[in-house]
Design an enzyme around this catalytic site. Structure first.
Site, PDB file in Angstrom:
ATOM      1  N   LYS A  29     -36.104  -3.998  52.922  1.00 15.32           N
ATOM      2  CA  LYS A  29     -35.862  -4.065  54.368  1.00 15.32           C
ATOM      3  C   LYS A  29     -37.178  -4.200  55.115  1.00 15.32           C
ATOM      4  O   LYS A  29     -38.185  -3.582  54.729  1.00 15.32           O
ATOM      5  CB  LYS A  29     -35.110  -2.806  54.824  1.00 15.32           C
ATOM      6  CG  LYS A  29     -34.594  -2.863  56.267  1.00 15.32           C
ATOM      7  CD  LYS A  29     -33.778  -1.612  56.606  1.00 15.32           C
ATOM      8  CE  LYS A  29     -33.226  -1.646  58.022  1.00 15.32           C
ATOM      9  NZ  LYS A  29     -32.444  -0.430  58.353  1.00 15.32           N
ATOM     10  N   SER A 104     -27.918  -1.381  60.245  1.00 14.16           N
ATOM     11  CA  SER A 104     -28.950  -2.348  60.511  1.00 14.16           C
ATOM     12  C   SER A 104     -29.529  -3.018  59.257  1.00 14.16           C
ATOM     13  O   SER A 104     -30.232  -4.017  59.394  1.00 14.16           O
ATOM     14  CB  SER A 104     -30.074  -1.682  61.308  1.00 14.16           C
ATOM     15  OG  SER A 104     -30.693  -0.664  60.537  1.00 14.16           O
ATOM     16  N   SER A 128     -27.040   2.979  58.565  1.00 14.03           N
ATOM     17  CA  SER A 128     -27.514   1.609  58.332  1.00 14.03           C
ATOM     18  C   SER A 128     -27.581   1.140  56.886  1.00 14.03           C
ATOM     19  O   SER A 128     -27.772  -0.049  56.656  1.00 14.03           O
ATOM     20  CB  SER A 128     -28.874   1.407  58.983  1.00 14.03           C
ATOM     21  OG  SER A 128     -28.682   1.235  60.363  1.00 14.03           O
TER      22      SER A 128
END
Ligand code: GLN
Length: 434
Positions: A29, A104, A128
């Site tokens: 990420k 996210s 997330s």
């Protein structure tokens, strides 16, 4: 290259080390610092930011032999649940490209679901990792607060977030967690979970004798198709030997409100560092061509405002404003302190429920993945889809999302919540669901 837009930066970093992740590709990420590799947090503010060091979790996967295949798209600074607030455009859901992948950590989940990476790292402040795992049909683990180092994770809300793992199977997600878990002298909130904490071996599918508490408060109001798929998966657990009970946690009705007050308050403080001097868009870049300040930054307040006007998207600005408001003199007791009280109540409620059951179960998300563009118009609606995931972060507990089946051809995730450092329990129960 696919058109999912799962990656902000595609670059391969090979490791010379031999270890449990040798031969595995891992997507990371884009809020986890990677030495020499651009780390944008999905924000225009950090478009050119190249960290000088690796996050602890990144160093650990490299030491374990992993090949990093790129940095994945995300909601800006982790603020969102659909990966649509990214400055680099939305990611698409591989299960249905007209829909969002969740967020996210949407880029990480989409990359794994589409086979563009074997495994992925995400971060979970209020869901997330679990949310995009559920929407994309993969497994996602949010560890107990303190199990995994946050050193090198670009902070959104420190008291809530943990780095988590995404993989096609429970066993692989647990294996990756075993690599990144454990104390780190650079993050004083990490704890030594003890000798028997290794969790991949718990993925044995054996739920005989286990008690699973279904959280009734997290089913009310969920989409019927989600509830039906969830109930079927729970019946399967029962036929495999688990005892199913119903539990209710009254405090949960306040979780979304408490979460957003705390998360936004912490965010407003964390994001103050993007001032155009230390990080981010520089004041010179942000001053208009021909403006009297062009080329010299000018007055500090003006320069600070210009940098942030240019570098941050609307969701980030909204949260900084609300967070600053909640912390301001006169309102602190009314909002922030109340939210902290609710947080403590939620933690106590979970303690009680987890004394009656080994793990708790709910649908991970109360809805099916929305269409792209559908949820951005109404921020409150977007915050409400976090109802089932945020309580876990408020209580610092571990949870996993595992595919429970499909409804209308779309993935549905089942969430299992365990006691603090009870990763083995949730891994065991989840392995029986797959
Ligand atoms: N959707 C939640 C939020 O916007 C959770 C995000 C996250 O876990 N990073 O805050």
């Amino acid at each position: 290259m696919s058109d999912l837009n799962a990656f902000v930066t595609r670059e391969t970093v090979e490791s010379d080390a031999e270890g449990p992740l040798s031969g595995k590709s891992v997507a990371v990420k884009d809020n986890l610092s990677t030495e020499g590799l651009r780390t944008t947090c999905g924000s225009a503010m950090l478009e050119d930011y190249v960290p000088p060091y690796d996050a602890t979790v990144v160093a650990r996967i490299k030491d374990a032999g992993a090949t990093i295949v790129g940095k994945t798209n995300m909601d800006e600074f982790g603020m969102g649940g659909t990966t649509e607030t990214s400055a680099y455009g939305p990611t698409r859901n591989p299960a249905d490209q007209s829909r969002v992948p969740g967020g996210s950590s949407g880029g990480s989940a989409a990359a794994v679901a589409a086979g563009e990476a074997d495994l992925a790292l995400g971060t979970d402040t209020g869901g997330s990792v679990r949310n995009p795992a559920a929407f994309c049909g993969v497994v996602g683990i949010k560890p107990t607060y303190g199990l995994v180092s946050r050193y090198g994770l670009v902070a959104y809300a420190n008291s809530l977030e943990q780095v988590g793992t995404l993989a096609p199977t429970v066993h692989e997600a647990a294996e990756l967690l075993d690599v990144i878990a454990g104390p780190d002298e650079r993050d004083s909130t990490t704890r030594d979970p003890g000798a028997d904490a290794e969790c991949a071996s718990a993925a044995d599918g054996d739920v005989e004798g286990m008690t699973v508490g279904v959280v009734s408060d997290l089913i009310e109001g969920a989409d019927e198709r989600v509830v039906e798929t969830f109930r079927d998966a729970v019946s399967d657990l029962e036929s495999e030997g688990a005892t199913i009970t119903e539990v209710s946690l009254e405090s949960l009705e306040h979780a979304v409100q408490a979460y957003y007050v705390i998360a936004m308050s912490e965010a407003s403080s964390n994001l103050a560092r993007y001032d155009g001097v230390r990080y981010g868009v520089s004041a010179n870049d942000a001053s208009g061509e021909g403006s009297p300040d062009a080329g010299r930054g000018g007055n500090w307040n003006d320069a600070f405002a210009r940098v942030r006007e240019k570098g941050f998207g609307p969701e980030v600005k909204r949260r900084i404003l609300l967070g600053t408001y909640a912390l301001s003199a006169g309102y602190h007791d009314k909002y922030y302190k109340k939210a902290q009280d609710a947080r403590a109540w939620i933690a106590r409620d979970f303690d009680r429920a987890l004394s009656e059951a080994d793990v708790l179960a709910s649908p991970t998300m109360p809805v099916l993945p929305p269409k792209l563009g559908e949820s951005l118009a109404d921020p409150l609606q977007l915050y409400l889809i976090d109802a089932n995931t945020v309580p876990v972060n408020l209580a610092n507990l571990p949870a996993i999302s595992v595919p429970a089946g499909e409804a209308d051809g779309l993935p549905v995730g089942l969430q299992l919540i365990g006691p603090a450092f009870g990763e083995r329990e949730i891994v065991r129960a989840a392995s029986a669901v797959e």
